[in-house]
Design an enzyme around this catalytic site. Structure first.
Site, mmCIF file in Angstrom:
data_model
loop_
_atom_site.group_PDB
_atom_site.id
_atom_site.type_symbol
_atom_site.label_atom_id
_atom_site.label_comp_id
_atom_site.label_asym_id
_atom_site.label_seq_id
_atom_site.Cartn_x
_atom_site.Cartn_y
_atom_site.Cartn_z
ATOM 1 N N MET A 10 0.837 -1.215 0.000
ATOM 2 C CA MET A 10 0.000 0.000 0.000
ATOM 3 C C MET A 10 0.872 1.265 0.000
ATOM 4 O O MET A 10 0.712 2.142 -0.850
ATOM 5 C CB MET A 10 -0.906 -0.052 1.235
ATOM 6 C CG MET A 10 -1.926 1.045 1.302
ATOM 7 S SD MET A 10 -3.133 0.683 2.582
ATOM 8 C CE MET A 10 -2.171 0.926 4.073
ATOM 9 N N ILE A 33 13.411 -10.247 1.638
ATOM 10 C CA ILE A 33 14.293 -9.601 2.624
ATOM 11 C C ILE A 33 14.660 -10.528 3.784
ATOM 12 O O ILE A 33 15.569 -10.228 4.541
ATOM 13 C CB ILE A 33 13.737 -8.251 3.145
ATOM 14 C CG1 ILE A 33 12.427 -8.413 3.910
ATOM 15 C CG2 ILE A 33 13.619 -7.245 2.016
ATOM 16 C CD1 ILE A 33 12.039 -7.159 4.698
ATOM 17 N N ALA A 56 7.007 -5.379 4.753
ATOM 18 C CA ALA A 56 6.783 -5.820 6.135
ATOM 19 C C ALA A 56 5.719 -6.904 6.150
ATOM 20 O O ALA A 56 4.970 -7.073 5.176
ATOM 21 C CB ALA A 56 6.340 -4.648 7.007
ATOM 22 N N THR A 58 2.506 -7.231 7.819
ATOM 23 C CA THR A 58 1.701 -6.184 8.466
ATOM 24 C C THR A 58 0.397 -6.690 9.094
ATOM 25 O O THR A 58 -0.407 -5.878 9.551
ATOM 26 C CB THR A 58 1.362 -5.064 7.453
ATOM 27 O OG1 THR A 58 0.745 -5.655 6.299
ATOM 28 C CG2 THR A 58 2.598 -4.306 7.029
ATOM 29 N N TYR A 121 3.868 -7.994 16.700
ATOM 30 C CA TYR A 121 4.136 -7.067 15.589
ATOM 31 C C TYR A 121 4.992 -5.895 16.070
ATOM 32 O O TYR A 121 6.005 -5.565 15.453
ATOM 33 C CB TYR A 121 2.802 -6.569 15.018
ATOM 34 C CG TYR A 121 2.935 -5.459 13.991
ATOM 35 C CD1 TYR A 121 3.372 -5.720 12.695
ATOM 36 C CD2 TYR A 121 2.613 -4.142 14.306
ATOM 37 C CE1 TYR A 121 3.493 -4.706 11.756
ATOM 38 C CE2 TYR A 121 2.730 -3.121 13.374
ATOM 39 C CZ TYR A 121 3.159 -3.406 12.095
ATOM 40 O OH TYR A 121 3.279 -2.398 11.173
ATOM 41 N N TRP A 145 -1.828 4.116 11.451
ATOM 42 C CA TRP A 145 -3.192 4.100 10.913
ATOM 43 C C TRP A 145 -3.210 4.449 9.418
ATOM 44 O O TRP A 145 -3.920 5.366 8.986
ATOM 45 C CB TRP A 145 -4.076 5.072 11.696
ATOM 46 C CG TRP A 145 -4.328 4.725 13.137
ATOM 47 C CD1 TRP A 145 -3.529 3.983 13.965
ATOM 48 C CD2 TRP A 145 -5.461 5.111 13.938
ATOM 49 N NE1 TRP A 145 -4.095 3.893 15.219
ATOM 50 C CE2 TRP A 145 -5.278 4.569 15.227
ATOM 51 C CE3 TRP A 145 -6.597 5.867 13.678
ATOM 52 C CZ2 TRP A 145 -6.206 4.756 16.256
ATOM 53 C CZ3 TRP A 145 -7.520 6.071 14.705
ATOM 54 C CH2 TRP A 145 -7.317 5.512 15.968
HETATM 55 N N1 LIG Z 1 -0.712 -0.306 7.489
HETATM 56 C C1 LIG Z 1 -0.583 0.444 8.575
HETATM 57 O O1 LIG Z 1 -1.570 0.916 9.163
HETATM 58 C C2 LIG Z 1 0.781 0.766 9.116
HETATM 59 C C3 LIG Z 1 1.930 0.314 8.491
HETATM 60 N N2 LIG Z 1 3.165 0.648 8.996
HETATM 61 C C4 LIG Z 1 4.369 0.223 8.311
HETATM 62 O O2 LIG Z 1 4.373 0.839 7.035
HETATM 63 C C5 LIG Z 1 5.037 -0.002 6.088
HETATM 64 C C6 LIG Z 1 4.154 -0.212 4.872
HETATM 65 O O3 LIG Z 1 2.948 -0.851 5.291
HETATM 66 P P1 LIG Z 1 1.807 -1.263 4.251
HETATM 67 O O4 LIG Z 1 1.999 -0.503 2.984
HETATM 68 O O5 LIG Z 1 0.540 -1.212 4.986
HETATM 69 O O6 LIG Z 1 2.180 -2.796 3.993
HETATM 70 P P2 LIG Z 1 1.543 -3.833 2.958
HETATM 71 O O7 LIG Z 1 1.214 -5.058 3.735
HETATM 72 O O8 LIG Z 1 0.504 -3.200 2.111
HETATM 73 O O9 LIG Z 1 2.780 -4.143 2.001
HETATM 74 C C7 LIG Z 1 3.909 -4.813 2.433
HETATM 75 C C8 LIG Z 1 4.677 -5.286 1.223
HETATM 76 O O10 LIG Z 1 5.817 -6.000 1.694
HETATM 77 C C9 LIG Z 1 6.033 -7.097 0.832
HETATM 78 N N3 LIG Z 1 6.759 -8.127 1.557
HETATM 79 C C10 LIG Z 1 6.305 -8.893 2.585
HETATM 80 N N4 LIG Z 1 7.258 -9.755 2.967
HETATM 81 C C11 LIG Z 1 8.342 -9.529 2.176
HETATM 82 C C12 LIG Z 1 9.625 -10.110 2.077
HETATM 83 N N5 LIG Z 1 9.995 -11.131 2.866
HETATM 84 N N6 LIG Z 1 10.477 -9.631 1.153
HETATM 85 C C13 LIG Z 1 10.108 -8.623 0.331
HETATM 86 N N7 LIG Z 1 8.903 -8.028 0.371
HETATM 87 C C14 LIG Z 1 8.028 -8.501 1.283
HETATM 88 C C15 LIG Z 1 4.635 -7.565 0.443
HETATM 89 O O11 LIG Z 1 4.668 -8.323 -0.755
HETATM 90 C C16 LIG Z 1 3.893 -6.241 0.302
HETATM 91 O O12 LIG Z 1 3.913 -5.766 -1.036
HETATM 92 C C17 LIG Z 1 5.416 -1.266 6.869
HETATM 93 O O13 LIG Z 1 6.724 -1.126 7.346
HETATM 94 C C18 LIG Z 1 4.458 -1.262 8.046
HETATM 95 O O14 LIG Z 1 4.982 -1.969 9.145
HETATM 96 C C19 LIG Z 1 3.301 1.426 10.109
HETATM 97 C C20 LIG Z 1 2.204 1.875 10.779
HETATM 98 C C21 LIG Z 1 0.853 1.584 10.340
#
Ligand SMILES: NC(=O)C1=CN([C@@H]2O[C@H](COP(=O)(O)OP(=O)(O)OC[C@H]3O[C@@H](n4cnc5c(N)ncnc54)[C@H](O)[C@@H]3O)[C@@H](O)[C@H]2O)C=CC1
Length: 280
Positions: A10, A33, A56, A58, A121, A145
């Site tokens: 996202m 990763i 991540a 997530t 997490y 969020w």
């Molecule tokens: N969604 C939320 O509300 C929040 C997210 N975050 C952080 O923001 C960042 C982005 O989050 P989102 O966009 O929601 O995540 P998401 O779940 O939409 O996307 C994560 C991406 O990481 C990739 N991925 C997963 N495991 C992998 C691996 N082993 N190697 C390579 N790629 C891998 C997935 O294919 C996916 O495209 C993350 O670090 C998350 O922890 C922080 C606070 C809130």
């Protein structure tokens, strides 16, 4: 070149749209990763100047039962990225979370406030922060969020449920700042551009409960819906969440001049973008 890892996620999708210049994106399929060898191969081939890690695991509740995977992706995976970016003399930008805090302070958390994650997490993301710091040339950006196009998020869940129900119960005792991934991507760009290093908080301005956020979503989308308040305890999710995890983003403003827009303005912009994209 800037390399976005997790480019299909996202936030990753908006980083690809917002970051200027020579930007490449990789995701599962091209990089894993959790594998030091995979990270080495990709980074040494592409030789980026900056790596932004938006990859991540997530699923906050899923992490409670998949502890090893959570630690491998959110913790050790960042260590692999830190080792190779350090070797290349590249900047590592690591995206982290308000869930490193326990939410017990009752006022906005600063970058140097003590951390105390409540969930697997949160612990795995904290390990990611510690590992990111093994490359002295690092930037850790904590946010919260998130919602954005092309991702599973609270706004999309509310709009989907509105097609099936006329009444919903939503948690009203967790307080935070809903944040649009476009605004976060802009903040990350400003931090890189201003040569900032170390830890920063970045979220849309203002704060609310999930209940307030749900009401705003339905009001701005013009959808009639009765929203009932519910407690975190009543909802009973597997992973504990911080109750008050508003992030103080003053350091971001002091060092870059940037103030992220109010969360409700950001929500309106997001809903407009969805309409433009033909989503209903
Ligand atoms: N969604 C939320 O509300 C929040 C997210 N975050 C952080 O923001 C960042 C982005 O989050 P989102 O966009 O929601 O995540 P998401 O779940 O939409 O996307 C994560 C991406 O990481 C990739 N991925 C997963 N495991 C992998 C691996 N082993 N190697 C390579 N790629 C891998 C997935 O294919 C996916 O495209 C993350 O670090 C998350 O922890 C922080 C606070 C809130």
């Amino acid at each position: 070149m800037i390399l976005v890892v997790g480019a299909k996620g996202m936030l990753g999708q908006d980083l690809m749209r917002v970051l200027p210049g020579d930007v490449r994106g990789v995701d599962i399929g091209e990089i894993d990763i959790t594998s030091a060898e995979s990270v080495r191969r990709v980074l040494l081939t592409l030789k980026p100047r900056v790596v932004v890690n938006a990859a991540a695991y997530t699923d906050v509740d899923g992490c409670e039962t998949n502890v090893e995977l959570a630690m491998a992706v959110n913790g050790e995976g960042v260590g692999h990225l830190a080792a190779v970016t350090k070797e290349l003399g590249a900047l590592l930008v690591q995206v982290s979370t308000d869930y490193v805090f326990d939410g017990g302070k009752g006022s906005a958390c600063g970058e140097d406030d003590p951390v105390n994650p409540l969930s697997v997490y949160g612990r795995s993301k904290l390990l990611g922060e510690e590992n990111a710091r093994t490359n002295p040339d690092h930037l850790i950006v904590r946010t919260q969020w998130l919602y954005g196009l092309g991702g599973k998020n609270f706004v999309e869940t509310m709009l989907r449920l509105a097609k099936e129900r006329k009444e919903l119960a939503v948690v009203d005792d967790q307080i935070g700042s809903p944040t649009w991934t476009v605004d976060l991507a802009l903040a990350i760009n400003e931090l890189i551009d201003n040569n900032c290093r170390g830890t920063y908080h970045a979220a849309n301005s203002g704060f609310c409960s999930w209940f307030d956020f749900a009401e705003a979503i339905f009001a701005e989308a013009g959808i009639p819906m009765t929203v009932r308040p519910q407690t975190t305890e009543e909802l009973g999710r597997p992973a504990p969440r911080p109750l008050y995890s508003v992030l103080d983003c003053g350091k971001l403003t002091r060092d870059t001049g940037l103030v992220l827009e109010q969360w409700r303005e950001a929500l309106k912009s997001y809903l407009a973008k969805r309409r433009e994209a033909g989503m209903n």
